[in-house]
Design an enzyme around this catalytic site. Structure first.
Site, PDB file in Angstrom:
ATOM      1  N   ASP A  44       0.832  -1.217   0.011  1.00 53.32           N
ATOM      2  CA  ASP A  44      -0.083  -0.004   0.085  1.00 53.32           C
ATOM      3  C   ASP A  44       0.892   1.200  -0.047  1.00 53.32           C
ATOM      4  OD1 ASP A  44       0.887  -0.086   2.645  1.00 53.32           O
ATOM      5  OD2 ASP A  44      -1.168  -0.061   3.470  1.00 53.32           O
ATOM      6  N   SER A  45       2.240   1.042   0.084  1.00 52.56           N
ATOM      7  CA  SER A  45       3.168   2.398  -0.411  1.00 52.56           C
ATOM      8  C   SER A  45       2.903   2.740  -1.471  1.00 52.56           C
ATOM      9  CB  SER A  45       4.607   1.799   0.014  1.00 52.56           C
ATOM     10  OG  SER A  45       4.844   0.591  -0.842  1.00 52.56           O
ATOM     11  N   ASP A  83      -1.110  -6.147  -0.303  1.00 53.15           N
ATOM     12  CA  ASP A  83      -1.244  -5.409   0.905  1.00 53.15           C
ATOM     13  C   ASP A  83      -2.806  -5.214   1.252  1.00 53.15           C
ATOM     14  OD1 ASP A  83       0.465  -4.712   3.206  1.00 53.15           O
ATOM     15  OD2 ASP A  83       1.085  -3.011   2.113  1.00 53.15           O
ATOM     16  N   LYS A 112      -1.304  -9.544   2.713  1.00 53.48           N
ATOM     17  CA  LYS A 112      -0.275  -9.005   4.078  1.00 53.48           C
ATOM     18  C   LYS A 112      -1.299  -7.904   4.950  1.00 53.48           C
ATOM     19  CE  LYS A 112       3.270  -5.832   3.646  1.00 53.48           C
ATOM     20  NZ  LYS A 112       2.700  -4.755   4.347  1.00 53.48           N
ATOM     21  N   GLU A 114      -1.256  -5.878   8.580  1.00 52.01           N
ATOM     22  CA  GLU A 114      -0.283  -5.317   9.755  1.00 52.01           C
ATOM     23  C   GLU A 114      -0.956  -5.517  11.160  1.00 52.01           C
ATOM     24  OE1 GLU A 114       0.461  -0.981   9.151  1.00 52.01           O
ATOM     25  OE2 GLU A 114       1.048  -1.189   7.132  1.00 52.01           O
ATOM     26  N   GLU A 181       9.429  -4.594  10.363  1.00 50.18           N
ATOM     27  CA  GLU A 181       9.947  -3.214   9.801  1.00 50.18           C
ATOM     28  C   GLU A 181      10.284  -2.391  11.049  1.00 50.18           C
ATOM     29  OE1 GLU A 181       6.910  -1.342   7.080  1.00 50.18           O
ATOM     30  OE2 GLU A 181       8.242   0.462   7.014  1.00 50.18           O
TER      31      GLU A 181
HETATM   32  O1  KIV Z   1       3.588  -1.166   1.545  1.00 50.67           O
HETATM   33  C1  KIV Z   1       4.595  -1.735   1.494  1.00 50.67           C
HETATM   34  O2  KIV Z   1       5.286  -1.439   0.598  1.00 50.67           O
HETATM   35  C2  KIV Z   1       5.249  -2.348   2.678  1.00 50.67           C
HETATM   36  C3  KIV Z   1       6.690  -2.791   2.660  1.00 50.67           C
HETATM   37  C4  KIV Z   1       7.484  -1.246   3.212  1.00 50.67           C
HETATM   38  C5  KIV Z   1       7.039  -3.948   3.309  1.00 50.67           C
HETATM   39  O3  KIV Z   1       4.438  -2.626   3.417  1.00 50.67           O
END
Ligand code: KIV
Length: 263
Positions: A44-45, A83, A112, A114, A181
């Site tokens: 989600d980056s 994510d 993924k 968190e 992280e």
């Molecule tokens: O969103 C993302 O790119 C991430 C990485 C920083 C692990 O969660």
């Protein structure tokens, strides 16, 4: 062409070889990085690197599905993790409904999530309903606003103990691997040694089971800021700007197109 990773081969890699994870958000970069990555993370980056927002919190499920499909189109032989965006897994029911949507509308191999001990019940619910889950502990970008910034973890004994509790809870819940992280490297090493599934680090030192970087950071394309843990393998922004300037100069000087570019 290397064989596509599976949940089994990812788990088996622990103690054998470090895993390479890189983010991608589109087909062009997915195709470029596929030969080098064991797993591609549609993080989600993308809300920051791709969409230009301040943090990851406004990323939506449809955005993540769209980009996961773009990445899958470019990297057909890669293990792809999508994510789950902020607010889509606050309880078991929503988490499962939203995860099923991602699985049905994209070709993500895994999702993924968190969180640690606090999210273990949700991870367990997803895993027992056929969703492969990668955990994410330590610095949680989705907690950016509630924590008032990005806070490195593992600086106190309490934080160290909690990280080990988190990792064990996520493993017990059925996750096949997890990202750690922004954690002090000695603590991240202890966390990795405390579980049997691979722990992939970002800003967590070298003594973990693999590394993940955001592609636009490692290729020097994201100029806004560079975290300490990023190594730039290319000065991408300068190279791209130079190429664009050459093009503009040649257009203005009527040097482009030449005969070879002309029908
Ligand atoms: O969103 C993302 O790119 C991430 C990485 C920083 C692990 O969660």
């Amino acid at each position: 062409m290397a064989k596509k990773m599976t949940i089994t081969s990812i788990k088996k890699s622990k103690g054998q070889h470090p895993l390479v994870m890189i983010t991608a958000y589109d087909a062009i970069f997915a195709r470029l990085l596929e030969p080098s990555a064991d797993m591609i993370l549609v993080g989600d980056s993308l809300n920051m690197s791709f969409a230009g927002r301040e943090d990851t919190l406004s990323a939506t499920l449809s955005q993540m599905i769209y980009h996961t499909n773009a990445v899958a189109n470019g990297a057909k032989n890669s293990f792809i993790i999508c994510d789950m965006p902020f607010g889509t897994y606050t309880n078991k029911e929503d988490a499962l409904k939203n995860s099923i949507k991602v699985f049905q509308e994209s070709s993500a191999d895994a999702l993924k999530i968190e969180g640690g001990e606090d999210k273990a019940e949700i991870v367990s619910h997803l895993c027992s309903n056929g969703i492969a889950v990668c955990g994410h502990i330590g610095l949680l970008p989705q907690a950016f606003r509630s924590e008032g910034g990005y806070k490195v973890k593992g600086k106190t004994n309490e934080e160290r103990d909690q990280l080990i509790i988190d990792a064990k809870a996520i493993e017990r819940a059925g996750a096949f691997c997890m990202v750690i992280e922004g954690v002090k490297s000695d603590v991240a090493a202890e966390v990795a040694a405390s579980v049997k599934i691979p722990v992939i680090g970002i800003g967590a030192g070298k003594d973990v089971d693999g590394q993940v970087l955001v592609f636009s950071d490692m290729l020097g394309l994201f100029e806004e800021f560079t975290p300490k843990f990023v190594k730039k393998y290319l000065d991408g922004a300068s190279l791209v700007k130079e190429a664009l300037k050459n093009y503009a100069d040649e257009v203005k000087a009527r040097e482009f197109p030449q005969d070879i570019h002309t029908y």
